[in-house]
Design a protein around this motif. Structure first.
Motif, PDB file in Angstrom:
ATOM      1  N   SER A 118       0.807  -1.225   0.000  1.00 56.47           N
ATOM      2  CA  SER A 118       0.000   0.000   0.000  1.00 56.47           C
ATOM      3  C   SER A 118       0.836   1.268   0.000  1.00 56.47           C
ATOM      4  O   SER A 118       0.578   2.188  -0.772  1.00 56.47           O
ATOM      5  CB  SER A 118      -0.935   0.009   1.210  1.00 56.47           C
ATOM      6  OG  SER A 118      -1.787  -1.101   1.180  1.00 56.47           O
ATOM      7  N   THR A 119       1.848   1.323   0.878  1.00 60.13           N
ATOM      8  CA  THR A 119       2.672   2.531   0.979  1.00 60.13           C
ATOM      9  C   THR A 119       4.166   2.241   1.047  1.00 60.13           C
ATOM     10  O   THR A 119       4.955   3.147   1.283  1.00 60.13           O
ATOM     11  CB  THR A 119       2.300   3.341   2.242  1.00 60.13           C
ATOM     12  OG1 THR A 119       2.572   2.540   3.401  1.00 60.13           O
ATOM     13  CG2 THR A 119       0.844   3.755   2.224  1.00 60.13           C
ATOM     14  N   SER A 120       4.556   0.979   0.846  1.00 66.22           N
ATOM     15  CA  SER A 120       5.949   0.606   1.078  1.00 66.22           C
ATOM     16  C   SER A 120       6.473  -0.364   0.024  1.00 66.22           C
ATOM     17  O   SER A 120       5.709  -1.016  -0.675  1.00 66.22           O
ATOM     18  CB  SER A 120       6.079  -0.084   2.449  1.00 66.22           C
ATOM     19  OG  SER A 120       5.518   0.697   3.467  1.00 66.22           O
ATOM     20  N   LEU A 121       7.808  -0.459  -0.032  1.00 67.86           N
ATOM     21  CA  LEU A 121       8.492  -1.464  -0.838  1.00 67.86           C
ATOM     22  C   LEU A 121       9.295  -2.315   0.133  1.00 67.86           C
ATOM     23  O   LEU A 121      10.046  -1.805   0.962  1.00 67.86           O
ATOM     24  CB  LEU A 121       9.440  -0.794  -1.844  1.00 67.86           C
ATOM     25  CG  LEU A 121      10.368  -1.717  -2.615  1.00 67.86           C
ATOM     26  CD1 LEU A 121       9.571  -2.667  -3.510  1.00 67.86           C
ATOM     27  CD2 LEU A 121      11.355  -0.910  -3.437  1.00 67.86           C
ATOM     28  N   TYR A 122       9.116  -3.629   0.045  1.00 64.46           N
ATOM     29  CA  TYR A 122       9.813  -4.563   0.923  1.00 64.46           C
ATOM     30  C   TYR A 122      10.751  -5.424   0.091  1.00 64.46           C
ATOM     31  O   TYR A 122      10.478  -5.707  -1.077  1.00 64.46           O
ATOM     32  CB  TYR A 122       8.819  -5.482   1.645  1.00 64.46           C
ATOM     33  CG  TYR A 122       7.855  -4.753   2.539  1.00 64.46           C
ATOM     34  CD1 TYR A 122       8.149  -4.553   3.884  1.00 64.46           C
ATOM     35  CD2 TYR A 122       6.646  -4.262   2.045  1.00 64.46           C
ATOM     36  CE1 TYR A 122       7.259  -3.873   4.721  1.00 64.46           C
ATOM     37  CE2 TYR A 122       5.757  -3.591   2.868  1.00 64.46           C
ATOM     38  CZ  TYR A 122       6.070  -3.405   4.194  1.00 64.46           C
ATOM     39  OH  TYR A 122       5.184  -2.735   5.010  1.00 64.46           O
ATOM     40  N   ALA A 123      11.854  -5.877   0.705  1.00 61.66           N
ATOM     41  CA  ALA A 123      12.773  -6.813   0.073  1.00 61.66           C
ATOM     42  C   ALA A 123      13.190  -7.827   1.132  1.00 61.66           C
ATOM     43  O   ALA A 123      13.538  -7.456   2.257  1.00 61.66           O
ATOM     44  CB  ALA A 123      13.990  -6.090  -0.478  1.00 61.66           C
ATOM     45  N   ILE A 124      13.129  -9.097   0.763  1.00 61.68           N
ATOM     46  CA  ILE A 124      13.477 -10.152   1.708  1.00 61.68           C
ATOM     47  C   ILE A 124      14.175 -11.272   0.951  1.00 61.68           C
ATOM     48  O   ILE A 124      13.792 -11.616  -0.161  1.00 61.68           O
ATOM     49  CB  ILE A 124      12.216 -10.679   2.443  1.00 61.68           C
ATOM     50  CG1 ILE A 124      12.577 -11.736   3.470  1.00 61.68           C
ATOM     51  CG2 ILE A 124      11.185 -11.189   1.463  1.00 61.68           C
ATOM     52  CD1 ILE A 124      11.419 -12.157   4.357  1.00 61.68           C
ATOM     53  N   TYR A 125      15.240 -11.808   1.558  1.00 60.35           N
ATOM     54  CA  TYR A 125      15.892 -12.963   0.946  1.00 60.35           C
ATOM     55  C   TYR A 125      15.082 -14.200   1.288  1.00 60.35           C
ATOM     56  O   TYR A 125      14.658 -14.393   2.428  1.00 60.35           O
ATOM     57  CB  TYR A 125      17.336 -13.111   1.466  1.00 60.35           C
ATOM     58  CG  TYR A 125      18.262 -12.079   0.859  1.00 60.35           C
ATOM     59  CD1 TYR A 125      18.712 -12.219  -0.453  1.00 60.35           C
ATOM     60  CD2 TYR A 125      18.672 -10.970   1.588  1.00 60.35           C
ATOM     61  CE1 TYR A 125      19.550 -11.285  -1.018  1.00 60.35           C
ATOM     62  CE2 TYR A 125      19.520 -10.028   1.031  1.00 60.35           C
ATOM     63  CZ  TYR A 125      19.944 -10.182  -0.270  1.00 60.35           C
ATOM     64  OH  TYR A 125      20.763  -9.245  -0.847  1.00 60.35           O
ATOM     65  N   VAL A 126      14.872 -15.058   0.301  1.00 60.97           N
ATOM     66  CA  VAL A 126      14.129 -16.295   0.493  1.00 60.97           C
ATOM     67  C   VAL A 126      15.020 -17.463   0.065  1.00 60.97           C
ATOM     68  O   VAL A 126      16.002 -17.278  -0.635  1.00 60.97           O
ATOM     69  CB  VAL A 126      12.799 -16.281  -0.307  1.00 60.97           C
ATOM     70  CG1 VAL A 126      11.854 -15.225   0.262  1.00 60.97           C
ATOM     71  CG2 VAL A 126      13.030 -16.007  -1.783  1.00 60.97           C
ATOM     72  N   HIS A 127      14.689 -18.647   0.504  1.00 63.03           N
ATOM     73  CA  HIS A 127      15.515 -19.819   0.233  1.00 63.03           C
ATOM     74  C   HIS A 127      15.082 -20.556  -1.025  1.00 63.03           C
ATOM     75  O   HIS A 127      14.960 -21.781  -1.036  1.00 63.03           O
ATOM     76  CB  HIS A 127      15.511 -20.753   1.451  1.00 63.03           C
ATOM     77  CG  HIS A 127      16.125 -20.141   2.664  1.00 63.03           C
ATOM     78  ND1 HIS A 127      17.475 -19.966   2.800  1.00 63.03           N
ATOM     79  CD2 HIS A 127      15.558 -19.609   3.764  1.00 63.03           C
ATOM     80  CE1 HIS A 127      17.731 -19.379   3.955  1.00 63.03           C
ATOM     81  NE2 HIS A 127      16.581 -19.140   4.564  1.00 63.03           N
ATOM     82  N   THR A 128      14.833 -19.789  -2.078  1.00 61.20           N
ATOM     83  CA  THR A 128      14.511 -20.354  -3.379  1.00 61.20           C
ATOM     84  C   THR A 128      14.836 -19.312  -4.425  1.00 61.20           C
ATOM     85  O   THR A 128      15.180 -18.170  -4.090  1.00 61.20           O
ATOM     86  CB  THR A 128      13.028 -20.775  -3.452  1.00 61.20           C
ATOM     87  OG1 THR A 128      12.801 -21.508  -4.665  1.00 61.20           O
ATOM     88  CG2 THR A 128      12.105 -19.569  -3.379  1.00 61.20           C
ATOM     89  N   ARG A 129      14.739 -19.685  -5.670  1.00 61.59           N
ATOM     90  CA  ARG A 129      14.981 -18.749  -6.769  1.00 61.59           C
ATOM     91  C   ARG A 129      13.711 -18.629  -7.589  1.00 61.59           C
ATOM     92  O   ARG A 129      13.002 -19.597  -7.796  1.00 61.59           O
ATOM     93  CB  ARG A 129      16.102 -19.264  -7.665  1.00 61.59           C
ATOM     94  CG  ARG A 129      17.467 -19.240  -7.021  1.00 61.59           C
ATOM     95  CD  ARG A 129      18.514 -19.990  -7.826  1.00 61.59           C
ATOM     96  NE  ARG A 129      18.339 -19.871  -9.248  1.00 61.59           N
ATOM     97  CZ  ARG A 129      19.130 -19.145 -10.062  1.00 61.59           C
ATOM     98  NH1 ARG A 129      20.135 -18.490  -9.554  1.00 61.59           N
ATOM     99  NH2 ARG A 129      18.914 -19.091 -11.349  1.00 61.59           N
ATOM    100  N   GLY A 130      13.472 -17.425  -8.055  1.00 62.18           N
ATOM    101  CA  GLY A 130      12.343 -17.211  -8.931  1.00 62.18           C
ATOM    102  C   GLY A 130      12.643 -17.723 -10.336  1.00 62.18           C
ATOM    103  O   GLY A 130      13.803 -17.818 -10.731  1.00 62.18           O
TER     104      GLY A 130
END
Length: 133
Positions: A118-130
């Protein structure tokens, strides 16, 4: 899907679809001629009240990552992760509704998930690849 043999559609019935107030993700098989067949429900969000999957991406294991929210239970604001069989296997809970997401990263690593909300941009490392497009 990673093998391009399945096509996912977010059916937002809450917005006036065939069953108002009901949302689900549908899946179709993609034939050799690129025609869609075998329409079926992949995941039903009936238990969430009004959840809508706004944007979707798949990872290398065939899991479907869905940005969304608007459910009565705010624990659905963010990202829901569904296994290749449609089972709910995880959730990234945000304090606001998520709208879009994509995998990215340096040197084609693609293990970082970017989420617009809604008002933010988030970034998170995940244990898989897109999956690369």
């Amino acid at each position: 899907s990673p093998d391009e043999k399945k096509f996912y559609v977010s059916d937002t019935g809450i917005l006036g679809g065939p069953k108002p107030g009901h949302t689900w993700i549908r899946v179709f098989d993609v034939g050799e001629d690129n025609k869609l067949t075998n329409d079926r429900v992949f995941h039903d969000f009936a238990d969430t009240g009004t959840y809508i999957a706004d944007d979707m991406r798949v990872d290398e294991d065939g899991n479907l990552w869905c940005a969304g929210g608007w459910a009565k239970d705010h624990n659905y604001n963010g990202v829901t992760v569904l296994a290749p069989d449609g089972t709910d296997i995880g959730r990234i809970i945000l304090p606001e509704v998520a709208a879009n997401l994509c995998f990215g990263g340096m040197n084609h690593n693609h293990s970082r998930l970017y989420i617009t909300a809604s008002t933010s941009l988030y970034a998170i490392y995940v244990h898989t690849r897109g999956v690369e497009l």
